[in-house]
Scaffold this motif. Structure first.
Motif, mmCIF file in Angstrom:
data_model
loop_
_atom_site.group_PDB
_atom_site.id
_atom_site.type_symbol
_atom_site.label_atom_id
_atom_site.label_comp_id
_atom_site.label_asym_id
_atom_site.label_seq_id
_atom_site.Cartn_x
_atom_site.Cartn_y
_atom_site.Cartn_z
ATOM 1 N N LEU A 1 83.927 52.813 14.623
ATOM 2 C CA LEU A 1 84.655 52.117 14.038
ATOM 3 C C LEU A 1 84.260 50.843 13.889
ATOM 4 O O LEU A 1 84.129 50.032 12.836
ATOM 5 N N LYS A 2 83.832 50.121 14.975
ATOM 6 C CA LYS A 2 83.338 48.869 15.163
ATOM 7 C C LYS A 2 82.042 48.529 14.344
ATOM 8 O O LYS A 2 81.710 47.696 13.500
ATOM 9 N N GLU A 3 81.012 49.646 14.382
ATOM 10 C CA GLU A 3 79.875 49.581 13.681
ATOM 11 C C GLU A 3 80.169 49.553 12.284
ATOM 12 O O GLU A 3 79.327 49.217 11.375
ATOM 13 N N SER A 4 81.384 50.354 11.512
ATOM 14 C CA SER A 4 81.524 50.426 10.286
ATOM 15 C C SER A 4 82.630 49.296 9.709
ATOM 16 O O SER A 4 82.800 49.310 8.556
ATOM 17 N N ASN A 5 82.773 48.051 10.542
ATOM 18 C CA ASN A 5 83.450 47.145 10.279
ATOM 19 C C ASN A 5 85.213 47.647 9.976
ATOM 20 O O ASN A 5 85.601 47.383 9.030
#
Length: 423
Positions: free
Chosen positions: A167-171
């Motif tokens: 989720l962090k990687e996908s903004n």
């Protein structure tokens, strides 16, 4: 003897408590054993004891040897400044706290039942599943359900950590995360890394623009998976090559270097077939995760994923190789796998993220409606009469075996506890 076992012995007071004395000969009474601390700091906090006529409140530290206090450098650590009792197996050296006071010591070497020690040794010396044997304990149904619920929660919480990293990687784009994990699942182990890499190069908004054209979706997926390379003998793959060349340039897609794997696979799991099925799923649905999280009935989830690859694949498993007619539909076992390894973990993670228990409860409930996974691991438990009817059961047993049995964590296990505490 090891520190973990000593902690267990203290936690359950599994030792002779008659005429307790600390090493200087004063009488010892245990009022409160304290709270077991699995984090950094003393092993048991907020304990209460009485030495002679003096009542003490503070923390308790457990060590195999008293000299471990020095080895672990506790003297200079402020977290260990209020130790009221040092519980050890053997007292090999007198210890002082950071204030220069001698710490009272309780030695357990001659107070622990030999039966417990022999049982523990037997567990540690046994095979991959330590408790499997003639003395396998039959937990009652209520105990099994409670233990499985805890195991499943641990498993889903760990999987949720991976989801939240994505989720962090996908903004913070939940649809993107679901797309990445769904594609990876379609890769069937050997092509998981390739399929995930492909998904990460094709944003969901690009897929949405081509939803009405199945051949464009296939071109994107198959091209990014390096499956449209070389000379094609048939019109359909040639057309896909042209579409892919145009789309690659139009969207300036980042290509992947991982090559598809066909070796030792059933034809139904060939990456060509799986990507064609994935393309059809994308075409027949939109905002997949948003739909799923609002669904209540598991039957609706099954219906959503019941798709068949387009007509070309009725006669093919690979390009340029015609086969007998067979529609390439997603089977029930494949959909079950998607539910277990993608839908449920993402839904559970979403519930954690938005702090809404209903999503987590729905994820667990759906597992109770999916057929159990059957493999050598689950079969070994069934051999001892353990129920394995749904994915709730099989996921719990997988967690138990991999993260308790194989790690020899019998002291943390409900079954191991029952064995060790049985009189």
């Amino acid at each position: 003897m090891n520190e973990k076992l000593l902690q267990f012995i203290w936690q359950f007071q599994y030792f002779n408590r008659d005429a307790l004395q600390v090493e200087n000969g004063e009488a010892l009474s245990i009022i409160k054993i304290g709270l077991f601390n699995k984090n950094q700091g003393p092993d048991f906090t907020n304990a209460s004891i009485k030495i002679g006529e003096v009542q003490l409140v503070g923390n308790i530290e457990i060590h195999t040897l008293s000299s471990d206090w020095l080895k672990h450098k506790h003297t200079a650590d402020k977290q260990y400044g209020n130790i009221i009792l040092h519980v050890v197996w053997q007292n090999d050296v007198a210890i002082q706290d950071m204030h220069g006071n001698t710490i009272p010591v309780l030695v357990l070497e001659n107070r622990v039942p030999k039966l417990l020690l022999s049982k523990y040794t037997a567990l540690m010396d046994n095979g991959a599943i330590p408790c499997h044997g003639p003395a396998f304990p039959d937990l009652d149904e209520l105990s099994w359900v409670a233990w499985k619920e805890r195991l499943l929660a641990e498993r889903l919480e760990r999987k949720a950590e991976h989801v939240l990293e994505l989720l962090k990687e996908s903004n913070n784009h939940w649809e993107e995360v679901f797309w990445w994990m769904l594609a990876a699942n379609f890769g069937v182990k050997v092509n998981t890394a390739l399929f995930e890499a492909v998904a990460k190069t094709i944003p969901v908004n690009v897929l949405a623009k081509h939803k009405q054209q199945i051949h464009q979706l296939e071109a994107l997926l198959l091209g990014q998976a390096n499956l449209l390379e070389g000379e094609m003998e048939e019109d359909y793959p040639r057309m896909l090559q042209k579409e892919y060349a145009f789309l690659l340039k139009k969207y300036k897609l980042r290509t992947t270097t991982i090559q598809p794997n066909f070796l030792r696979m059933r034809p139904a799991n060939f990456p060509t077939v799986r990507l064609a099925q994935l393309a059809m799923l994308v075409q027949e649905s939109s905002h997949l995760f948003s739909k799923i999280k609002e669904m209540d009935k598991y039957a609706d989830v099954l219906a959503l994923f019941t798709v068949t690859a387009n007509d070309y694949w009725h006669y093919h498993y690979r390009f340029n190789q015609i086969t007998e007619y067979k529609p390439k539909a997603l089977g029930t076992s494949t959909i079950n796998n998607i539910v277990i390894n993608t839908i449920v973990p993402v839904l559970f993670a979403y519930g954690m993220y938005v702090k809404e228990e209903s999503y987590k409860e729905k994820a667990i409930n759906w597992l109770t409606q999916v057929k159990a996974e059957e493999n050598n691991l689950t079969k070994s438990w069934q051999g001892y009469g353990t129920k394995n009817k749904t994915a709730f059961d099989s996921q719990s047993l997988i967690e138990l075996t991999n993260n308790y049995c194989h790690q020899k964590r019998c002291l943390d296990c409900a079954i191991g506890n029952k064995i060790l505490r049985a009189r």
